[in-house]
Scaffold this active site. Structure first.
Site, short mmCIF file in Angstrom:
data_model
loop_
_atom_site.label_atom_id
_atom_site.label_comp_id
_atom_site.label_asym_id
_atom_site.label_seq_id
_atom_site.Cartn_x
_atom_site.Cartn_y
_atom_site.Cartn_z
N GLY A 90 3.69 -6.75 -1.53
CA GLY A 90 4.74 -6.17 -0.68
C GLY A 90 4.23 -5.31 0.45
O GLY A 90 4.97 -4.49 0.98
N GLN A 91 2.96 -5.50 0.84
CA GLN A 91 2.46 -4.72 1.98
C GLN A 91 3.23 -5.11 3.24
O GLN A 91 3.31 -6.29 3.58
CB GLN A 91 0.95 -4.96 2.19
CG GLN A 91 0.37 -4.09 3.30
CD GLN A 91 -1.13 -4.29 3.51
OE1 GLN A 91 -1.73 -5.20 2.95
NE2 GLN A 91 -1.73 -3.43 4.32
N SER A 92 3.80 -4.11 3.90
CA SER A 92 4.58 -4.39 5.12
C SER A 92 3.99 -3.71 6.35
O SER A 92 4.32 -4.08 7.47
CB SER A 92 6.03 -3.94 4.93
OG SER A 92 6.11 -2.55 4.69
N HIS A 106 0.81 5.27 -1.44
CA HIS A 106 2.09 5.88 -1.76
C HIS A 106 1.87 6.89 -2.89
O HIS A 106 1.39 6.52 -3.97
CB HIS A 106 3.07 4.82 -2.29
CG HIS A 106 3.39 3.72 -1.32
ND1 HIS A 106 4.59 3.65 -0.65
CD2 HIS A 106 2.69 2.62 -0.95
CE1 HIS A 106 4.61 2.55 0.10
NE2 HIS A 106 3.47 1.91 -0.07
N HIS A 161 -2.51 2.55 3.45
CA HIS A 161 -1.74 3.73 3.07
C HIS A 161 -1.59 3.75 1.55
O HIS A 161 -1.49 2.71 0.90
CB HIS A 161 -0.37 3.75 3.75
CG HIS A 161 0.42 2.48 3.58
ND1 HIS A 161 0.17 1.36 4.32
CD2 HIS A 161 1.45 2.16 2.76
CE1 HIS A 161 1.01 0.39 3.96
NE2 HIS A 161 1.79 0.85 3.01
N ASP A 171 7.72 9.29 3.42
CA ASP A 171 8.22 7.94 3.67
C ASP A 171 9.69 8.04 4.13
O ASP A 171 10.47 8.82 3.57
CB ASP A 171 8.12 7.11 2.38
CG ASP A 171 8.20 5.62 2.65
OD1 ASP A 171 7.21 4.91 2.37
OD2 ASP A 171 9.26 5.14 3.12
N ASN A 173 -0.65 -1.15 -1.61
CA ASN A 173 -0.30 -2.56 -1.67
C ASN A 173 -1.21 -3.35 -0.73
O ASN A 173 -1.52 -2.90 0.37
CB ASN A 173 1.16 -2.75 -1.26
CG ASN A 173 2.12 -2.08 -2.23
OD1 ASN A 173 1.92 -2.13 -3.44
ND2 ASN A 173 3.15 -1.43 -1.71
P1 5GP Z 1 4.14 -0.99 2.19
O1 5GP Z 1 5.36 -1.83 1.93
O2 5GP Z 1 3.35 -1.55 3.36
O3 5GP Z 1 3.29 -0.74 0.99
O4 5GP Z 1 4.67 0.43 2.60
C1 5GP Z 1 5.09 0.77 3.88
C2 5GP Z 1 5.93 2.00 3.77
O5 5GP Z 1 6.08 2.57 5.05
C3 5GP Z 1 7.34 1.74 3.23
O6 5GP Z 1 7.55 2.51 2.05
C4 5GP Z 1 8.24 2.17 4.39
O7 5GP Z 1 9.43 2.79 3.93
C5 5GP Z 1 7.37 3.11 5.16
N1 5GP Z 1 7.66 3.17 6.57
C6 5GP Z 1 7.87 2.10 7.41
N2 5GP Z 1 8.06 2.53 8.66
C7 5GP Z 1 7.98 3.89 8.62
C8 5GP Z 1 8.07 4.90 9.63
O8 5GP Z 1 8.28 4.63 10.82
N3 5GP Z 1 7.92 6.19 9.24
C9 5GP Z 1 7.67 6.52 7.92
N4 5GP Z 1 7.51 7.83 7.66
N5 5GP Z 1 7.55 5.59 6.96
C10 5GP Z 1 7.71 4.29 7.30
#
Ligand code: 5GP
Ligand code: ZN
Length: 117
Positions: free
Chosen positions: A96-98, A105, A103, A33, A90
């Site tokens: 908090g899924q972004s 973690h 994926h 990440d 998430n």
């Molecule tokens: P979410 O918030 O959707 O559960 O997790 C998305 C994760 O993707 C976040 O922890 C964020 O730091 C990571 N992330 C977002 N953009 C990138 C990227 O371009 N490269 C990598 N390696 N991680 C990313």
């Protein structure tokens, strides 16, 4: 296998966008990440574009088994198999899924609270 050329994680899986990839198989990719929340923070993703775990189908059984085994092996490789680790995914805004490509973690290397804040 369905992919989405506008999806960040599909593009990482296709190696169109650079990432620190630590593992790859025919079905999955794992990479660090960019905004780590622990000393070990690795994302495990299917190569197939799946929006979240809510969209998992029966045919994804082997993929989920692969992800679980890869997570355990990566945790051992990171030296956190004894201290402990967390595997979390998430779904939706409250969680908090972004990034809307499934994926997991893999987090470890520090004490983590429960429940998550
Ligand atoms: P979410 O918030 O959707 O559960 O997790 C998305 C994760 O993707 C976040 O922890 C964020 O730091 C990571 N992330 C977002 N953009 C990138 C990227 O371009 N490269 C990598 N390696 N991680 C990313
Ligand atoms: Zn995708």
């Amino acid at each position: 296998m369905q992919t989405d050329s506008s999806c960040l994680f599909c593009r990482i899986a296709a190696r169109e966008i650079p990432a620190d990839i630590v593992r790859e198989s025919d079905r999955l990719v794992a990479f660090r990440d960019t905004n780590p929340q622990a000393s070990t923070h690795i994302l495990l993703i299917p190569k197939e574009h799946v929006r979240s775990i809510a969209d998992i189908e029966d045919r994804h059984g082997d993929l989920l088994a692969d992800i679980a085994q890869a997570a355990a092996q990566l945790a051992a490789a990171e030296g956190i198999e004894e201290s402990g680790w967390r595997l979390v995914t998430n779904v939706g805004p409250d969680a908090g899924q972004s990034v809307f490509h499934l994926h997991f973690h893999l987090l470890g290397g520090r004490q983590m609270g429960w429940p998550p804040g």
